[in-house]
Design a protein around this motif. Sequence first.
Motif, PDB file in Angstrom:
ATOM      1  N   ARG A   1       0.837  -1.201   0.000  1.00  0.00           N
ATOM      2  CA  ARG A   1       0.000   0.000   0.000  1.00  0.00           C
ATOM      3  C   ARG A   1       0.870   1.248   0.000  1.00  0.00           C
ATOM      4  N   VAL A   2       0.331   2.336  -0.523  1.00  0.00           N
ATOM      5  CA  VAL A   2       1.015   3.627  -0.611  1.00  0.00           C
ATOM      6  C   VAL A   2       0.124   4.666   0.051  1.00  0.00           C
ATOM      7  N   LEU A   3       0.734   5.542   0.858  1.00  0.00           N
ATOM      8  CA  LEU A   3      -0.047   6.589   1.504  1.00  0.00           C
ATOM      9  C   LEU A   3       0.726   7.901   1.470  1.00  0.00           C
ATOM     10  N   PHE A   4       0.141   8.880   0.775  1.00  0.00           N
ATOM     11  CA  PHE A   4       0.684  10.228   0.713  1.00  0.00           C
ATOM     12  C   PHE A   4      -0.031  11.102   1.742  1.00  0.00           C
ATOM     13  N   ASN A   5       0.699  12.010   2.357  1.00  0.00           N
ATOM     14  CA  ASN A   5       0.157  12.982   3.306  1.00  0.00           C
ATOM     15  C   ASN A   5      -0.739  12.314   4.357  1.00  0.00           C
ATOM     16  N   PRO A   6      -0.202  11.280   5.022  1.00  0.00           N
ATOM     17  CA  PRO A   6      -1.033  10.509   5.947  1.00  0.00           C
ATOM     18  C   PRO A   6      -1.392  11.255   7.219  1.00  0.00           C
ATOM     19  N   GLU A   7      -2.509  10.839   7.777  1.00  0.00           N
ATOM     20  CA  GLU A   7      -2.939  11.251   9.108  1.00  0.00           C
ATOM     21  C   GLU A   7      -3.293   9.970   9.847  1.00  0.00           C
ATOM     22  N   ILE A   8      -2.714   9.796  11.028  1.00  0.00           N
ATOM     23  CA  ILE A   8      -2.929   8.604  11.836  1.00  0.00           C
ATOM     24  C   ILE A   8      -3.470   9.044  13.193  1.00  0.00           C
ATOM     25  N   GLU A   9      -4.556   8.419  13.632  1.00  0.00           N
ATOM     26  CA  GLU A   9      -5.150   8.756  14.926  1.00  0.00           C
ATOM     27  C   GLU A   9      -5.420   7.486  15.721  1.00  0.00           C
ATOM     28  N   PRO A  10      -5.044   7.471  17.010  1.00  0.00           N
ATOM     29  CA  PRO A  10      -5.370   6.311  17.851  1.00  0.00           C
ATOM     30  C   PRO A  10      -6.875   6.166  18.003  1.00  0.00           C
ATOM     31  N   LEU A  11      -7.318   4.917  18.091  1.00  0.00           N
ATOM     32  CA  LEU A  11      -8.724   4.602  18.370  1.00  0.00           C
ATOM     33  C   LEU A  11      -8.762   3.933  19.738  1.00  0.00           C
ATOM     34  N   GLY A  12      -9.319   4.598  20.704  1.00  0.00           N
ATOM     35  CA  GLY A  12      -9.379   4.041  22.047  1.00  0.00           C
ATOM     36  C   GLY A  12      -8.091   4.288  22.821  1.00  0.00           C
ATOM     37  N   THR A  13      -8.041   3.695  24.002  1.00  0.00           N
ATOM     38  CA  THR A  13      -6.899   3.920  24.898  1.00  0.00           C
ATOM     39  C   THR A  13      -6.026   2.681  25.070  1.00  0.00           C
ATOM     40  N   GLU A  14      -6.439   1.555  24.485  1.00  0.00           N
ATOM     41  CA  GLU A  14      -5.675   0.314  24.633  1.00  0.00           C
ATOM     42  C   GLU A  14      -4.343   0.419  23.895  1.00  0.00           C
ATOM     43  N   THR A  15      -3.289  -0.103  24.535  1.00  0.00           N
ATOM     44  CA  THR A  15      -1.963  -0.123  23.921  1.00  0.00           C
ATOM     45  C   THR A  15      -1.399  -1.543  23.958  1.00  0.00           C
ATOM     46  N   ASP A  16      -0.412  -1.763  23.118  1.00  0.00           N
ATOM     47  CA  ASP A  16       0.320  -3.031  23.075  1.00  0.00           C
ATOM     48  C   ASP A  16       1.800  -2.704  23.004  1.00  0.00           C
ATOM     49  N   ALA A  17       2.608  -3.549  23.632  1.00  0.00           N
ATOM     50  CA  ALA A  17       4.060  -3.442  23.517  1.00  0.00           C
ATOM     51  C   ALA A  17       4.539  -4.580  22.626  1.00  0.00           C
ATOM     52  N   ALA A  18       5.428  -4.264  21.692  1.00  0.00           N
ATOM     53  CA  ALA A  18       5.974  -5.278  20.787  1.00  0.00           C
ATOM     54  C   ALA A  18       7.351  -4.836  20.319  1.00  0.00           C
ATOM     55  N   TRP A  19       8.105  -5.792  19.794  1.00  0.00           N
ATOM     56  CA  TRP A  19       9.456  -5.520  19.298  1.00  0.00           C
ATOM     57  C   TRP A  19       9.377  -4.878  17.928  1.00  0.00           C
ATOM     58  N   GLU A  20      10.174  -3.823  17.738  1.00  0.00           N
ATOM     59  CA  GLU A  20      10.257  -3.136  16.451  1.00  0.00           C
ATOM     60  C   GLU A  20      11.713  -3.047  16.024  1.00  0.00           C
ATOM     61  N   GLY A  21      11.893  -3.061  14.721  1.00  0.00           N
ATOM     62  CA  GLY A  21      13.190  -2.796  14.121  1.00  0.00           C
ATOM     63  C   GLY A  21      12.998  -1.707  13.079  1.00  0.00           C
ATOM     64  N   CYS A  22      14.088  -1.297  12.459  1.00  0.00           N
ATOM     65  CA  CYS A  22      14.006  -0.206  11.490  1.00  0.00           C
ATOM     66  C   CYS A  22      15.135  -0.357  10.479  1.00  0.00           C
ATOM     67  N   LEU A  23      14.807  -0.187   9.210  1.00  0.00           N
ATOM     68  CA  LEU A  23      15.822  -0.273   8.161  1.00  0.00           C
ATOM     69  C   LEU A  23      16.891   0.808   8.309  1.00  0.00           C
ATOM     70  N   SER A  24      16.562   1.910   8.973  1.00  0.00           N
ATOM     71  CA  SER A  24      17.530   2.993   9.178  1.00  0.00           C
ATOM     72  C   SER A  24      18.391   2.792  10.422  1.00  0.00           C
ATOM     73  N   ILE A  25      18.067   1.770  11.211  1.00  0.00           N
ATOM     74  CA  ILE A  25      18.854   1.427  12.400  1.00  0.00           C
ATOM     75  C   ILE A  25      19.098  -0.086  12.338  1.00  0.00           C
ATOM     76  N   PRO A  26      19.926  -0.522  11.403  1.00  0.00           N
ATOM     77  CA  PRO A  26      20.075  -1.969  11.194  1.00  0.00           C
ATOM     78  C   PRO A  26      20.677  -2.684  12.399  1.00  0.00           C
ATOM     79  N   GLY A  27      20.176  -3.911  12.609  1.00  0.00           N
ATOM     80  CA  GLY A  27      20.759  -4.773  13.625  1.00  0.00           C
ATOM     81  C   GLY A  27      20.191  -4.635  15.019  1.00  0.00           C
ATOM     82  N   LEU A  28      19.299  -3.682  15.254  1.00  0.00           N
ATOM     83  CA  LEU A  28      18.727  -3.470  16.587  1.00  0.00           C
ATOM     84  C   LEU A  28      17.221  -3.691  16.580  1.00  0.00           C
ATOM     85  N   ARG A  29      16.705  -4.053  17.753  1.00  0.00           N
ATOM     86  CA  ARG A  29      15.265  -4.142  17.987  1.00  0.00           C
ATOM     87  C   ARG A  29      14.996  -3.586  19.371  1.00  0.00           C
ATOM     88  N   GLY A  30      13.824  -2.977  19.506  1.00  0.00           N
ATOM     89  CA  GLY A  30      13.417  -2.460  20.800  1.00  0.00           C
ATOM     90  C   GLY A  30      11.939  -2.692  21.024  1.00  0.00           C
TER      91      GLY A  30
END
Length: 167
Positions: free
Chosen positions: A69-98
Amino acid sequence: MAILKIARMGHPVLLGRAQEVADPTSEEMRRLVDDMAETLVDAGGIGLAAPQVYQPLRLFLWRDGNELRVLFNPEIEPLGTETDAAWEGCLSIPGLRGRVERPSRVAWRGLDEEGREVSGEASGIAARVLQHENDHLDGIFYLMRMQDLSMLGFNEELARLAAAPQS
């Protein structure tokens, strides 16, 4: 199409707010989207923001199941107050996860590659990817969202720990 070089953390293009895209249907934007798609596939990622390929524009691509999918000029809004914690990585920070806590569900809207208004809701990994890529458009890295830096590690060490027998 061409595989683009990925900007690494610390490069100025990744640290500021990206510019709105005036015409998503321009030939320049079509080429950029094609090149970003090839780069994303080559890198094995699930999302890629334009600033990550040295383009300070409000644009990102993400995998939504098998669809890219492609998204130009995006707007993102949370729905509700529930949160989740999960591991993320990033192509601009290779080799790490948090481990990052983010809203569990989001609403999103913007323009597609044809300049049409699109919108939707996402949860799970899709919500996480949308938020992560949108953060890049505002100069924010997932590290800046971490509440506990003891939950940051190198991919190899985290894999080794996960594979170790539990005592």
